[in-house]
Scaffold this motif. Structure first.
Motif, short mmCIF file in Angstrom:
data_model
loop_
_atom_site.label_atom_id
_atom_site.label_comp_id
_atom_site.label_asym_id
_atom_site.label_seq_id
_atom_site.Cartn_x
_atom_site.Cartn_y
_atom_site.Cartn_z
N ASP A 89 12.20 -9.01 -1.17
CA ASP A 89 13.60 -9.46 -1.30
C ASP A 89 13.81 -10.77 -0.54
OD1 ASP A 89 14.19 -7.24 -2.81
OD2 ASP A 89 15.16 -6.13 -1.19
N ARG A 90 13.27 -10.84 0.65
CA ARG A 90 13.45 -12.02 1.50
C ARG A 90 12.79 -13.26 0.90
NH1 ARG A 90 16.91 -12.57 6.02
NH2 ARG A 90 15.91 -13.74 7.70
N LEU A 91 11.62 -13.05 0.29
CA LEU A 91 10.87 -14.18 -0.26
C LEU A 91 11.14 -14.42 -1.75
CD1 LEU A 91 7.39 -13.61 1.41
CD2 LEU A 91 9.26 -15.06 2.21
N GLY A 92 11.87 -13.49 -2.39
CA GLY A 92 12.13 -13.62 -3.81
C GLY A 92 10.88 -13.44 -4.65
N VAL A 93 10.06 -12.46 -4.27
CA VAL A 93 8.76 -12.23 -4.91
C VAL A 93 8.70 -10.79 -5.42
CG1 VAL A 93 6.27 -12.16 -4.53
CG2 VAL A 93 7.65 -13.92 -3.40
N PRO A 94 8.17 -10.55 -6.63
CA PRO A 94 8.06 -9.17 -7.14
C PRO A 94 7.04 -8.36 -6.35
CG PRO A 94 6.94 -10.70 -8.61
CD PRO A 94 7.69 -11.54 -7.61
N ILE A 95 7.22 -7.03 -6.36
CA ILE A 95 6.31 -6.14 -5.66
C ILE A 95 5.72 -5.12 -6.62
CG2 ILE A 95 7.61 -6.39 -3.51
CD1 ILE A 95 8.66 -3.50 -3.96
N VAL A 96 4.49 -4.70 -6.33
CA VAL A 96 3.84 -3.62 -7.08
C VAL A 96 3.06 -2.76 -6.09
CG1 VAL A 96 3.64 -4.90 -9.25
CG2 VAL A 96 1.78 -5.02 -7.56
N PRO A 97 2.87 -1.49 -6.40
CA PRO A 97 2.12 -0.62 -5.49
C PRO A 97 0.63 -0.58 -5.79
CG PRO A 97 3.14 0.70 -7.19
CD PRO A 97 3.51 -0.72 -7.48
N VAL A 98 -0.15 -0.27 -4.77
CA VAL A 98 -1.55 0.08 -4.93
C VAL A 98 -1.78 1.35 -4.12
CG1 VAL A 98 -2.34 -1.34 -2.99
CG2 VAL A 98 -3.95 -0.69 -4.79
N ILE A 146 -1.67 -13.62 -3.59
CA ILE A 146 -1.31 -12.22 -3.39
C ILE A 146 -1.15 -11.90 -1.91
CG2 ILE A 146 -2.12 -9.83 -3.60
CD1 ILE A 146 -3.45 -10.63 -6.23
N LEU A 147 -0.05 -11.24 -1.58
CA LEU A 147 0.19 -10.77 -0.22
C LEU A 147 0.12 -9.25 -0.21
CD1 LEU A 147 1.02 -11.69 2.70
CD2 LEU A 147 3.37 -11.15 2.03
N ILE A 148 -0.84 -8.69 0.51
CA ILE A 148 -0.95 -7.24 0.67
C ILE A 148 -0.11 -6.83 1.86
CG2 ILE A 148 -2.52 -5.31 1.09
CD1 ILE A 148 -4.78 -7.06 -0.08
N VAL A 149 0.75 -5.84 1.68
CA VAL A 149 1.70 -5.44 2.74
C VAL A 149 1.51 -3.97 3.10
CG1 VAL A 149 4.14 -5.14 3.29
CG2 VAL A 149 3.39 -7.18 2.09
N ASP A 150 1.53 -3.70 4.41
CA ASP A 150 1.46 -2.31 4.88
C ASP A 150 2.16 -2.24 6.23
OD1 ASP A 150 0.87 0.36 4.70
OD2 ASP A 150 -1.23 0.16 5.26
N ASP A 151 2.30 -1.00 6.74
CA ASP A 151 2.98 -0.84 8.02
C ASP A 151 2.03 -1.10 9.19
OD1 ASP A 151 1.53 1.44 7.45
OD2 ASP A 151 3.10 2.85 8.03
N ILE A 155 0.86 -1.18 0.00
CA ILE A 155 0.00 0.00 0.00
C ILE A 155 0.89 1.23 0.00
CG2 ILE A 155 -1.83 1.24 1.19
CD1 ILE A 155 -2.80 -1.39 2.34
N ALA A 156 0.84 1.99 -1.08
CA ALA A 156 1.72 3.14 -1.25
C ALA A 156 1.19 4.35 -0.47
CB ALA A 156 1.81 3.48 -2.74
N LYS A 157 2.14 5.18 0.01
CA LYS A 157 3.53 4.86 -0.13
C LYS A 157 4.15 4.27 1.11
CE LYS A 157 4.47 9.72 0.70
NZ LYS A 157 4.02 10.90 -0.04
N GLY A 158 3.37 4.27 2.21
CA GLY A 158 3.90 3.82 3.49
C GLY A 158 4.35 2.38 3.55
N GLY A 159 3.78 1.53 2.71
CA GLY A 159 4.15 0.12 2.75
C GLY A 159 5.32 -0.24 1.86
N TYR A 160 5.92 0.77 1.18
CA TYR A 160 6.95 0.47 0.19
C TYR A 160 8.14 -0.31 0.74
CZ TYR A 160 11.17 1.01 -2.54
OH TYR A 160 12.35 0.75 -3.17
N LEU A 161 8.83 0.23 1.74
CA LEU A 161 10.04 -0.43 2.21
C LEU A 161 9.75 -1.80 2.82
CD1 LEU A 161 12.30 2.37 3.74
CD2 LEU A 161 12.66 1.05 1.65
N ILE A 162 8.63 -1.92 3.50
CA ILE A 162 8.27 -3.22 4.07
C ILE A 162 8.03 -4.21 2.92
CG2 ILE A 162 6.65 -4.47 5.56
CD1 ILE A 162 6.01 -1.65 6.79
#
Length: 204
Positions: free
Chosen positions: A47-56, A119-124, A34-41
């Motif tokens: 990187d850890r899981l070897g999976v591509p990321i995209v923003p929403v 799909i894994l949704i990531v946020d802080d 979830i942009a932009k706060g979830g970007y670095l997470i």
């Protein structure tokens, strides 16, 4: 209510912890942060899981004041910032702003999402769950209603937990000050990293 402050280095370590927690039971093939706060997470988990990321983008119409006072917040003592954070959480302001405008940066990202199966949704941090619920509704509209969607967060508040699909988190009911926060001294570094990501991926 607990409070934790994370530096850029701390954030990477915690994100790796979160990734390892996810890996125990789930193997996503795409991470949506979830942009932009979830970007670095999202980046570190990816990187850890070897999976591509995209923003929403999940925007609610009440960010102007925070942005305007950000320079002042950065120089306030930590105790004052914490008091203001607690007042914000306890005020219920987030509960009153339900509607989120969900969008993806371009058609190429939408196509990546459409092809994903897990799909894994990531946020802080999630306070009410409104953004995640809105994103899941948007995913259904682009033909992803049958995928296994899960959520990974640094923190979740009790009110939001029941609204989320299966989720992973490190903290509960915790106020977080991270480089993504407007009042963080590392916020400008975070913004630079985020803008660099956008430029490198043709999203800016």
């Amino acid at each position: 209510m607990d409070c934790i402050e994370l530096s850029l280095n701390d954030l990477q370590k915690r994100s790796y912890e979160l990734a390892d927690l996810v890996k125990e039971t789930y193997e996503p093939d795409l991470i949506i942060f979830i942009a932009k706060g979830g970007y670095l997470i999202g980046k570190h988990v990816g990187d850890r899981l070897g999976v591509p990321i995209v923003p929403v983008y999940a925007e609610r119409q009440a960010g102007g004041l925070k942005t305007a006072v950000a320079p002042l917040l950065k120089i306030l003592p930590k105790s004052v910032k914490l008091m203001l954070r607690k007042m914000e959480v306890n005020s219920g302001v987030h509960n009153k702003i339900k509607e989120r405008q969900i969008s993806f940066p371009n058609d190429a990202v939408v196509e990546q999402v459409r092809k994903a199966q897990r799909i894994l949704i990531v946020d802080d941090s999630v306070d009410t769950g409104g953004s995640v619920v809105s994103i899941m509704d948007a995913l259904k509209e682009i033909d992803t209603s049958l995928v296994d969607i899960r959520v990974a967060l640094l923190n979740v508040f009790t009110e939001a937990a029941d609204k989320l699909p299966r989720h992973y988190c490190l903290f509960h009911n915790t106020i977080m000050i991270t480089p993504m926060s407007n009042d963080s001294k590392e916020n400008s570094q975070f913004i630079s990293l985020y803008n660099q990501y956008l430029k490198e991926n043709g999203m800016m």
